[in-house]
Scaffold this active site. Structure first.
Site, PDB file in Angstrom:
ATOM      1  N   TYR A  94       0.429  43.377  34.133  1.00 55.33           N
ATOM      2  CA  TYR A  94      -0.865  43.881  33.681  1.00 55.33           C
ATOM      3  C   TYR A  94      -1.905  43.517  34.725  1.00 55.33           C
ATOM      4  CZ  TYR A  94      -5.076  44.498  30.839  1.00 55.33           C
ATOM      5  OH  TYR A  94      -6.307  44.884  30.368  1.00 55.33           O
TER       6      TYR A  94
ATOM      7  N   ASP B  40      -2.174  39.555  42.436  1.00 61.17           N
ATOM      8  CA  ASP B  40      -3.107  39.483  41.319  1.00 61.17           C
ATOM      9  C   ASP B  40      -2.962  38.091  40.712  1.00 61.17           C
ATOM     10  OD1 ASP B  40      -4.517  39.533  39.002  1.00 61.17           O
ATOM     11  OD2 ASP B  40      -3.656  41.409  38.238  1.00 61.17           O
TER      12      ASP B  40
ATOM     13  N   LYS C 124     -10.735  34.890  35.185  1.00 59.27           N
ATOM     14  CA  LYS C 124     -10.437  33.788  34.268  1.00 59.27           C
ATOM     15  C   LYS C 124     -10.989  32.443  34.782  1.00 59.27           C
ATOM     16  CE  LYS C 124      -7.170  36.595  31.924  1.00 59.27           C
ATOM     17  NZ  LYS C 124      -6.106  37.499  32.253  1.00 59.27           N
TER      18      LYS C 124
HETATM   19  C1  LIG Z   1      -6.403  39.058  32.435  1.00 56.05           C
HETATM   20  C2  LIG Z   1      -5.809  39.739  33.604  1.00 56.05           C
HETATM   21  C3  LIG Z   1      -6.438  40.817  34.240  1.00 56.05           C
HETATM   22  C4  LIG Z   1      -7.672  41.470  33.690  1.00 56.05           C
HETATM   23  O1  LIG Z   1      -8.780  40.641  33.683  1.00 56.05           O
HETATM   24  P1  LIG Z   1     -10.004  41.007  32.706  1.00 56.05           P
HETATM   25  O2  LIG Z   1     -11.031  39.974  33.035  1.00 56.05           O
HETATM   26  O3  LIG Z   1      -9.470  40.936  31.323  1.00 56.05           O
HETATM   27  O4  LIG Z   1     -10.451  42.381  33.060  1.00 56.05           O
HETATM   28  C5  LIG Z   1      -5.881  41.307  35.396  1.00 56.05           C
HETATM   29  N1  LIG Z   1      -4.755  40.776  35.904  1.00 56.05           N
HETATM   30  C6  LIG Z   1      -4.117  39.751  35.314  1.00 56.05           C
HETATM   31  C7  LIG Z   1      -2.884  39.193  35.938  1.00 56.05           C
HETATM   32  C8  LIG Z   1      -4.613  39.216  34.137  1.00 56.05           C
HETATM   33  O5  LIG Z   1      -3.939  38.220  33.534  1.00 56.05           O
END
Ligand SMILES: *Cc1c(COP(=O)(O)O)cnc(C)c1O
Length: 434
Positions: A152, A247, A275
């Site tokens: 994701y 990511d 995060k």
């Molecule tokens: C949470 C997450 C996202 C998205 O971040 P948001 O702040 O919710 O838009 C993208 N990549 C990874 C790996 C994530 O865990």
């Protein structure tokens, strides 16, 4: 008194608030997984949090293993972070001008993550990944990207692609409202399957701008990279002059100060953050090699902007959080807590002869109710989600707040002490026994 008594466990006030919220917000929430659809039943409304605990509107107290889905690694209302945000708020909420705090947070990230030479702050992880991909496409002059099933990367159109298996699965949109045109350049491969990626490059040697990958796949539970998998992605992207994007929105500052790239000693071209770097306020970022980052406007032609990007309150929370994490011994402490939890869970599974798989890397873990090894999305999806739901509710009633889905990772915070970890293990043993 905030006690959790499973005999008289009632979520009546949460239920009332949820009824109201459902009239006003789709599903009563502003992000789908919060609605508890993955475990049945209704969500718990939280009133406040402190340290390792969440307090709900019905007077229950929970040990928090969700941590706002990752950011709260220090625990809630951490004094140095609260003080920094209060002080920043008194100087003004937002100016839309450069501030020194942006350089300070940039320097902290750059110092901790050597692959990052320059960085751009945005407001979410979603913005970070979509901007990083635009940058990779601008830099290479190519259109196709490779993502992995079950990874994701936020909700940008081009990344909402069904986890179709098989080589060269052309992107089929995962959600109505996403035109097929926007995903036709999204190629998917199975996580941990470097051979598929190799075939994609052989098929489109001059068309692939980037690979985007979670260096630990943590949005399908917790799937570590197989030995050699990330190395092979680095090798292939170099061979075909494509950009490798890690990511690390979830893994950055979570599994090491330098993220998963520090642990596996791989240097990606670009990295996405979110995060933890916002300490609980909305921050995302993308950064990497200077030569690539200088494509970003106003230095270069790749446009990307944000009214509230680099917001002073958000920068203050991020700076205070990273400064605490840079203190010596923090990640060793998280590792020690993680190890204790792992030993306890493993023993509880053995004692109760339960077929389940406990996965952990540093301060992230996941319990899969599955008999088979979990290495990718297909195998993750074989888990018994009904059994997970029973485990989830049993834990909740014992005062342990887990993510309400089999396919989310749990997080350990520095605020959890040894007694709390013991309490969690006891609750888990009782839950899987029942
Ligand atoms: C949470 C997450 C996202 C998205 O971040 P948001 O702040 O919710 O838009 C993208 N990549 C990874 C790996 C994530 O865990």
């Amino acid at each position: 008194m905030h006690t959790t008594n499973s005999d008289s466990f009632s979520l009546e006030r949460s239920h009332q608030l949820y009824q109201e919220a459902q009239q006003l917000l789709p599903g009563g929430v502003n992000s789908p997984v919060r609605a508890f659809r993955g475990v049945g039943g209704e969500p718990v409304f939280i009133e406040r949090a402190a340290g390792p605990y969440l307090y709900d509107v019905d007077g229950h107290r929970y040990l928090d293993y969700v941590q706002s889905w990752g950011p709260m690694i220090l625990g809630h209302t951490y004094p140095a972070v609260v003080e920094a945000v209060v002080a920043a708020s008194q100087r003004g909420f937002s100016f839309g001008t450069p501030t020194q705090a942006e350089s300070e947070l940039a320097r902290l990230v750059i110092d901790c993550v050597p692959s990052v030479e320059m960085i751009r702050f945005v407001n979410s992880g979603t913005e970070a990944t979509m901007s990083a991909l635009r940058l990779a496409r601008a830099y290479t002059g190519r259109n196709k990207i490779i993502k992995f099933s079950g990874c994701y990367h936020g909700h940008a159109d081009m990344l909402l692609v069904q986890a179709g298996s098989g080589v060269a699965t052309m992107g089929l949109p995962d959600s109505p409202g996403v035109p097929a045109l926007t995903t036709q350049n999204t190629l998917t491969a199975d996580y941990n399957n470097a051979a598929e990626v190799e075939e994609l490059f052989a098929r489109y040697p001059d068309d692939i701008a980037a690979i985007i990958v979670e260096p630990i796949a943590a949005n399908m539970g917790l799937v570590p990279p197989a030995p050699g998998f990330l190395e092979k992605l680095r090798e292939l992207t170099q061979k075909y002059h494509a950009i490798l994007i890690f990511d690390e929105v979830m893994t950055g500052f979570r599994v090491a100060l330098g993220g998963m790239q520090e642990r596996v000693k791989i240097t990606p071209d670009l990295t996405c953050f979110g995060k933890i770097i916002g300490g609980g306020l909305p921050v995302g970022a993308y950064g990497g090699r200077r030569e690539i980052m200088e494509m970003v406007a106003p230095v270069g032609p790749m446009y990307q902007a944000g009214t509230l990007s680099g917001n002073p309150l958000a920068m203050a929370a991020g700076i205070a959080t990273l400064k605490e994490l840079r203190q010596p011994g923090q990640y060793e402490e998280l590792e020690r807590k993680g190890q204790r939890l792992e030993e306890g869970f493993t023993k509880a599974l053995q004692d109760n002869k339960v077929d389940a798989i406990f996965k952990r890397i540093g301060a992230m873990f996941c319990l899969y109710f599955s008999h088979e090894p979990v290495v990718d999305y297909t195998s993750a999806k074989r888990s018994d989600t009904q059994q997970f739901a029973r485990y989830f509710w049993s834990m909740l009633k014992q005062g342990i707040y887990l993510p309400p889905s089999q396919f989310e990772s749990c997080f350990i915070s520095l605020a959890l002490d040894d007694a709390m970890i013991e309490e969690t293990i006891q609750a888990a043993a009782a839950s899987i026994n029942a």
